[in-house]
Design a protein around this motif. Structure first.
Motif, short mmCIF file in Angstrom:
data_model
loop_
_atom_site.label_atom_id
_atom_site.label_comp_id
_atom_site.label_asym_id
_atom_site.label_seq_id
_atom_site.Cartn_x
_atom_site.Cartn_y
_atom_site.Cartn_z
N TYR A 1 2.04 -12.05 6.88
CA TYR A 1 2.39 -12.48 5.51
C TYR A 1 1.32 -13.39 4.92
O TYR A 1 1.56 -14.11 3.96
CB TYR A 1 3.77 -13.15 5.54
N ASN B 1 -2.14 -13.42 2.97
CA ASN B 1 -2.91 -12.44 2.20
C ASN B 1 -3.69 -13.12 1.07
O ASN B 1 -3.13 -13.92 0.32
CB ASN B 1 -1.95 -11.39 1.62
N TYR C 1 -4.23 -4.33 -4.19
CA TYR C 1 -3.82 -3.41 -3.12
C TYR C 1 -2.84 -3.96 -2.08
O TYR C 1 -2.47 -3.23 -1.16
CB TYR C 1 -5.06 -2.86 -2.39
N ALA C 2 -2.40 -5.20 -2.22
CA ALA C 2 -1.45 -5.73 -1.23
C ALA C 2 -0.18 -4.88 -1.20
O ALA C 2 0.39 -4.62 -0.13
CB ALA C 2 -1.11 -7.18 -1.55
N LYS C 3 0.22 -4.41 -2.36
CA LYS C 3 1.47 -3.63 -2.45
C LYS C 3 1.38 -2.31 -1.67
O LYS C 3 2.38 -1.72 -1.31
CB LYS C 3 1.81 -3.34 -3.92
N ASP C 4 0.13 -1.87 -1.40
CA ASP C 4 -0.06 -0.60 -0.68
C ASP C 4 -0.24 -0.79 0.83
O ASP C 4 -0.53 0.16 1.54
CB ASP C 4 -1.29 0.13 -1.25
#
Ligand SMILES: NC(=O)c1ccc[n+]([C@@H]2O[C@H](COP(=O)([O-])OP(=O)(O)OC[C@H]3O[C@@H](n4cnc5c(N)ncnc54)[C@H](O)[C@@H]3O)[C@@H](O)[C@H]2O)c1
Length: 249
Positions: A233, A235, A170-173
């Motif tokens: 940044y 994560n 889910y990092a991309k979201d």
């Protein structure tokens, strides 16, 4: 509108210190705990910083309670920006084969299932609102093996897996998920325990390169950094805060 954080286990120790520290940043807090007295005390401490706070009684090992604290927070504040997924218990300290199955169930139920349920419901709400930031509480016992805490250690290693794998999905979201791995920290409970057992305090601090326990305020500072945009940044990290303890094992 101010940012909103949910903190579980906010009625004491690391959760309470973090609630106060986040309030200093102007962040509103949903205080979640099974302990009503501690939870209400935290609400009072937070409100001194002129931010809104509510207490929600919940047992994090019960999925319906977890859904309830998320629903209540959304109803009162309208959104969730930050989540400190922190409630946990340590267990009796017995060797694994002397530990009852009931105790194993209880520790797993609170520390691991409670954390999974929390991320499940909270992350969903965050993503519907464009994203958010989560910090899960692991432990030194989540990054190294230790005696007397086998079940606890298994749950805290689980927290590390949860943290890293959520990021993969889910990092991309717009979701950030990090974990902290505190060493022995002088929360009221630990302090009381060591005051009654000074020899054990000596043993614990002897193994820490900095020769002292951590403080709840130091942990709260780290959690605040990780939750907020100051760590935009970072994560999937597990940050050790233990005076060098696990790095010298
Ligand atoms: N203090 C340390 O030395 C230390 C070190 C490493 C990790 N940790 C972890 O930090 C977290 C907080 O610990 P702490 O030291 O502040 O302990 P604490 O006992 O002071 O606070 C924990 C809070 O969680 C609440 N809680 C317990 N079970 C709950 C449940 N089922 N549902 C909701 N709330 C519940 C308690 O009522 C309490 O208010 C835990 O996950 C613990 O494993 C603590």
């Amino acid at each position: 509108m101010s940012n909103v954080a949910i903190i579980t286990g906010a009625g004491s120790g690391l959760g309470q210190s973090t609630a106060v520290r986040l309030a200093q940043e102007g962040i509103s807090i949903a205080v979640v705990d099974v302990n009503e007295q501690g939870g209400n005390e935290t609400v009072e401490l937070v409100k001194k910083h002129n931010v809104d706070a509510i207490f929600i009684k919940a047992d994090v090992s019960k999925k319906e309670d977890v859904k309830h604290y998320v629903d209540q927070t959304l109803e009162h504040f309208g959104k969730i920006d930050y989540f400190f997924n922190n409630a946990g218990i340590s267990g009796s300290g017995k060797y694994f084969l002397d530990t009852s199955i009931e105790e194993i169930d209880k520790i797993v139920g609170i520390n691991l299932m409670g954390a999974l349920y929390g991320v499940h419901y909270v992350a969903k709400a965050m993503l519907e609102n464009g994203g958010g930031s989560i910090v899960n509480t692991a432990s030194s016992a989540g990054v190294i093996g230790q005696d007397s805490v086998v079940t606890y250690s298994a749950t805290k290693h689980g927290i590390v897996g949860l943290t890293k794998s959520m990021v993969a999905e889910y990092a991309k979201d717009g979701l950030r998920v990090n974990a902290i791995a505190p060493g022995p920290t002088e929360t009221p409970m630990v302090k009381e325990f060591y005051e009654a057992n000074p020899k054990m305090k000596e043993n614990a601090t002897g193994g820490i390169p900095q020769k002292r326990l951590g403080t709840p305020e130091e942990v709260a500072e780290l959690v605040t950094f990780l939750l907020t945009s100051k760590a935009e940044y970072i994560n999937g990290e597990v940050i050790r805060i233990d005076g060098g303890f696990t790095n010298t094992k």
